[in-house]
Write a protein that holds these residues in place. Structure first.
Motif, PDB file in Angstrom:
ATOM      1  N   LEU A 103       0.821  -1.215   0.000  1.00 53.22           N
ATOM      2  CA  LEU A 103       0.000   0.000   0.000  1.00 53.22           C
ATOM      3  C   LEU A 103       0.853   1.262   0.000  1.00 53.22           C
ATOM      4  O   LEU A 103       0.405   2.304  -0.461  1.00 53.22           O
ATOM      5  CB  LEU A 103      -0.979  -0.011   1.167  1.00 53.22           C
ATOM      6  N   ALA A 104       2.086   1.178   0.488  1.00 49.83           N
ATOM      7  CA  ALA A 104       2.988   2.329   0.385  1.00 49.83           C
ATOM      8  C   ALA A 104       3.292   2.618  -1.087  1.00 49.83           C
ATOM      9  O   ALA A 104       3.334   3.779  -1.506  1.00 49.83           O
ATOM     10  CB  ALA A 104       4.269   2.083   1.176  1.00 49.83           C
ATOM     11  N   LEU A 105       3.487   1.567  -1.883  1.00 47.56           N
ATOM     12  CA  LEU A 105       3.677   1.750  -3.325  1.00 47.56           C
ATOM     13  C   LEU A 105       2.427   2.322  -3.975  1.00 47.56           C
ATOM     14  O   LEU A 105       2.513   3.209  -4.827  1.00 47.56           O
ATOM     15  CB  LEU A 105       4.018   0.417  -3.986  1.00 47.56           C
ATOM     16  N   VAL A 106       1.274   1.807  -3.590  1.00 47.52           N
ATOM     17  CA  VAL A 106       0.018   2.314  -4.140  1.00 47.52           C
ATOM     18  C   VAL A 106      -0.120   3.795  -3.817  1.00 47.52           C
ATOM     19  O   VAL A 106      -0.458   4.610  -4.681  1.00 47.52           O
ATOM     20  CB  VAL A 106      -1.188   1.504  -3.608  1.00 47.52           C
ATOM     21  N   ARG A 107       0.151   4.162  -2.588  1.00 44.75           N
ATOM     22  CA  ARG A 107       0.067   5.568  -2.166  1.00 44.75           C
ATOM     23  C   ARG A 107       1.046   6.435  -2.958  1.00 44.75           C
ATOM     24  O   ARG A 107       0.698   7.526  -3.398  1.00 44.75           O
ATOM     25  CB  ARG A 107       0.364   5.656  -0.676  1.00 44.75           C
ATOM     26  N   ALA A 108       2.271   5.938  -3.153  1.00 43.58           N
ATOM     27  CA  ALA A 108       3.309   6.727  -3.817  1.00 43.58           C
ATOM     28  C   ALA A 108       3.079   6.860  -5.323  1.00 43.58           C
ATOM     29  O   ALA A 108       3.410   7.894  -5.905  1.00 43.58           O
ATOM     30  CB  ALA A 108       4.679   6.105  -3.557  1.00 43.58           C
ATOM     31  N   CYS A 109       2.528   5.830  -5.955  1.00 49.00           N
ATOM     32  CA  CYS A 109       2.449   5.809  -7.418  1.00 49.00           C
ATOM     33  C   CYS A 109       1.098   6.219  -7.995  1.00 49.00           C
ATOM     34  O   CYS A 109       0.986   6.411  -9.201  1.00 49.00           O
ATOM     35  CB  CYS A 109       2.808   4.420  -7.928  1.00 49.00           C
ATOM     36  N   SER A 110       0.082   6.329  -7.165  1.00 53.61           N
ATOM     37  CA  SER A 110      -1.239   6.701  -7.683  1.00 53.61           C
ATOM     38  C   SER A 110      -1.543   8.153  -7.360  1.00 53.61           C
ATOM     39  O   SER A 110      -0.907   8.767  -6.508  1.00 53.61           O
ATOM     40  CB  SER A 110      -2.323   5.787  -7.101  1.00 53.61           C
ATOM     41  N   ASP A 111      -2.530   8.683  -8.064  1.00 53.22           N
ATOM     42  CA  ASP A 111      -2.965  10.048  -7.800  1.00 53.22           C
ATOM     43  C   ASP A 111      -3.862  10.116  -6.568  1.00 53.22           C
ATOM     44  O   ASP A 111      -3.915  11.127  -5.884  1.00 53.22           O
ATOM     45  CB  ASP A 111      -3.708  10.610  -9.011  1.00 53.22           C
ATOM     46  N   LEU A 112      -4.578   9.027  -6.312  1.00 51.16           N
ATOM     47  CA  LEU A 112      -5.527   8.960  -5.204  1.00 51.16           C
ATOM     48  C   LEU A 112      -5.755   7.490  -4.897  1.00 51.16           C
ATOM     49  O   LEU A 112      -5.709   6.653  -5.790  1.00 51.16           O
ATOM     50  CB  LEU A 112      -6.850   9.622  -5.632  1.00 51.16           C
ATOM     51  N   TRP A 113      -5.991   7.170  -3.631  1.00 50.66           N
ATOM     52  CA  TRP A 113      -6.306   5.797  -3.268  1.00 50.66           C
ATOM     53  C   TRP A 113      -7.291   5.824  -2.108  1.00 50.66           C
ATOM     54  O   TRP A 113      -7.459   6.832  -1.440  1.00 50.66           O
ATOM     55  CB  TRP A 113      -5.047   4.994  -2.909  1.00 50.66           C
ATOM     56  N   GLY A 114      -7.935   4.701  -1.864  1.00 48.91           N
ATOM     57  CA  GLY A 114      -8.853   4.600  -0.740  1.00 48.91           C
ATOM     58  C   GLY A 114      -9.403   3.190  -0.636  1.00 48.91           C
ATOM     59  O   GLY A 114      -9.004   2.295  -1.364  1.00 48.91           O
ATOM     60  N   TRP A 115     -10.315   3.025   0.280  1.00 49.19           N
ATOM     61  CA  TRP A 115     -10.974   1.731   0.454  1.00 49.19           C
ATOM     62  C   TRP A 115     -12.356   1.974   0.999  1.00 49.19           C
ATOM     63  O   TRP A 115     -12.653   3.037   1.551  1.00 49.19           O
ATOM     64  CB  TRP A 115     -10.164   0.808   1.365  1.00 49.19           C
ATOM     65  N   GLN A 116     -13.219   0.991   0.845  1.00 50.97           N
ATOM     66  CA  GLN A 116     -14.565   1.077   1.403  1.00 50.97           C
ATOM     67  C   GLN A 116     -15.061  -0.321   1.720  1.00 50.97           C
ATOM     68  O   GLN A 116     -14.758  -1.267   1.003  1.00 50.97           O
ATOM     69  CB  GLN A 116     -15.515   1.790   0.445  1.00 50.97           C
ATOM     70  N   PRO A 117     -15.801  -0.447   2.822  1.00 43.44           N
ATOM     71  CA  PRO A 117     -16.419  -1.744   3.114  1.00 43.44           C
ATOM     72  C   PRO A 117     -17.563  -1.984   2.128  1.00 43.44           C
ATOM     73  O   PRO A 117     -18.196  -1.036   1.662  1.00 43.44           O
ATOM     74  CB  PRO A 117     -16.921  -1.576   4.548  1.00 43.44           C
ATOM     75  N   LEU A 118     -17.807  -3.227   1.819  1.00 40.75           N
ATOM     76  CA  LEU A 118     -18.877  -3.570   0.883  1.00 40.75           C
ATOM     77  C   LEU A 118     -19.773  -4.640   1.464  1.00 40.75           C
ATOM     78  O   LEU A 118     -19.310  -5.537   2.161  1.00 40.75           O
ATOM     79  CB  LEU A 118     -18.302  -4.098  -0.430  1.00 40.75           C
ATOM     80  N   SER A 119     -21.027  -4.538   1.146  1.00 41.91           N
ATOM     81  CA  SER A 119     -21.995  -5.580   1.466  1.00 41.91           C
ATOM     82  C   SER A 119     -22.999  -5.587   0.330  1.00 41.91           C
ATOM     83  O   SER A 119     -23.883  -4.743   0.270  1.00 41.91           O
ATOM     84  CB  SER A 119     -22.677  -5.288   2.799  1.00 41.91           C
ATOM     85  N   ARG A 120     -22.817  -6.516  -0.603  1.00 45.14           N
ATOM     86  CA  ARG A 120     -23.693  -6.602  -1.765  1.00 45.14           C
ATOM     87  C   ARG A 120     -24.111  -8.042  -1.974  1.00 45.14           C
ATOM     88  O   ARG A 120     -23.292  -8.941  -1.888  1.00 45.14           O
ATOM     89  CB  ARG A 120     -22.977  -6.134  -3.028  1.00 45.14           C
ATOM     90  N   PHE A 121     -25.354  -8.239  -2.276  1.00 47.00           N
ATOM     91  CA  PHE A 121     -25.876  -9.553  -2.623  1.00 47.00           C
ATOM     92  C   PHE A 121     -25.499 -10.596  -1.577  1.00 47.00           C
ATOM     93  O   PHE A 121     -25.194 -11.739  -1.897  1.00 47.00           O
ATOM     94  CB  PHE A 121     -25.361  -9.980  -4.001  1.00 47.00           C
ATOM     95  N   GLY A 122     -25.470 -10.179  -0.310  1.00 48.69           N
ATOM     96  CA  GLY A 122     -25.150 -11.094   0.767  1.00 48.69           C
ATOM     97  C   GLY A 122     -23.659 -11.311   0.979  1.00 48.69           C
ATOM     98  O   GLY A 122     -23.250 -12.041   1.869  1.00 48.69           O
ATOM     99  N   ASN A 123     -22.823 -10.692   0.135  1.00 43.87           N
ATOM    100  CA  ASN A 123     -21.368 -10.829   0.271  1.00 43.87           C
ATOM    101  C   ASN A 123     -20.817  -9.647   1.051  1.00 43.87           C
ATOM    102  O   ASN A 123     -21.178  -8.507   0.794  1.00 43.87           O
ATOM    103  CB  ASN A 123     -20.695 -10.863  -1.103  1.00 43.87           C
ATOM    104  N   ARG A 124     -19.950  -9.938   1.998  1.00 39.51           N
ATOM    105  CA  ARG A 124     -19.274  -8.883   2.736  1.00 39.51           C
ATOM    106  C   ARG A 124     -17.841  -8.831   2.253  1.00 39.51           C
ATOM    107  O   ARG A 124     -17.317  -9.787   1.726  1.00 39.51           O
ATOM    108  CB  ARG A 124     -19.302  -9.184   4.221  1.00 39.51           C
ATOM    109  N   GLY A 125     -17.232  -7.713   2.471  1.00 44.65           N
ATOM    110  CA  GLY A 125     -15.835  -7.592   2.083  1.00 44.65           C
ATOM    111  C   GLY A 125     -15.434  -6.135   2.014  1.00 44.65           C
ATOM    112  O   GLY A 125     -16.061  -5.264   2.638  1.00 44.65           O
ATOM    113  N   LYS A 126     -14.388  -5.882   1.258  1.00 36.88           N
ATOM    114  CA  LYS A 126     -13.925  -4.505   1.074  1.00 36.88           C
ATOM    115  C   LYS A 126     -13.436  -4.328  -0.355  1.00 36.88           C
ATOM    116  O   LYS A 126     -13.134  -5.288  -1.062  1.00 36.88           O
ATOM    117  CB  LYS A 126     -12.821  -4.163   2.057  1.00 36.88           C
ATOM    118  N   TYR A 127     -13.349  -3.085  -0.737  1.00 34.56           N
ATOM    119  CA  TYR A 127     -12.876  -2.695  -2.058  1.00 34.56           C
ATOM    120  C   TYR A 127     -11.763  -1.671  -1.840  1.00 34.56           C
ATOM    121  O   TYR A 127     -11.996  -0.606  -1.265  1.00 34.56           O
ATOM    122  CB  TYR A 127     -14.033  -2.098  -2.857  1.00 34.56           C
TER     123      TYR A 127
END
Length: 144
Positions: A103-127
């Protein structure tokens, strides 16, 4: 020249270390076919880190999602673990470490980054996602 139209792809992958290579190659093909060859190298690195984290730190399936809209490329990885990712350090602080650079590479090489929790169609997780703008003429290094 990149297309002006918006598009989105999703690649569902099993929890398998080979999924990282498959994701990188698929992303390269997608970007090449859409005329975004200038983003391929950085985008492949970012996708490999995001999918690598999803495969390494979770036990379930994952997905690579790639979207182009309004001159911005969004690369994301969905996984079945709802726990937030570790906050990325500055890349300079972890450059010598064997672990924790993703994630340090992602932070350094991208213009913007983030994450969000997800709950769709009964599936939990994150993006976990990052964004890259269209390459500008004469700009060769995004990680400044």
């Amino acid at each position: 020249m990149p297309e002006d139209t918006s598009w989105e792809y999703s690649l569902y992958i099993p929890n398998d270390p080979r999924a990282v290579t498959i994701s990188r190659r698929t992303l390269r093909l997608i970007l090449t076919m859409h005329g975004l060859i200038g983003l391929v190298d950085v985008a492949e690195l970012l996708a490999a880190e995001l999918i690598g984290n999803a495969v390494l730190h979770t036990k379930g399936p994952a997905a690579l999602r790639v979207r182009w809209s309004a001159g911005v490329l969004r690369i994301g990885a969905w996984d079945a673990d709802p726990e937030p990712p570790d906050a990325p350090a500055r890349f300079a602080d972890v450059a010598e470490d064997e672990n924790g650079r993703g994630l340090a590479l992602v932070r350094a090489c991208s213009d913007l980054w983030g994450w969000q929790p997800l709950s769709r169609f009964g599936n939990r997780g994150k993006y976990v996602w990052c964004e890259l703008g269209a390459p500008q003429p004469g700009v060769t290094n995004r990680a400044s």
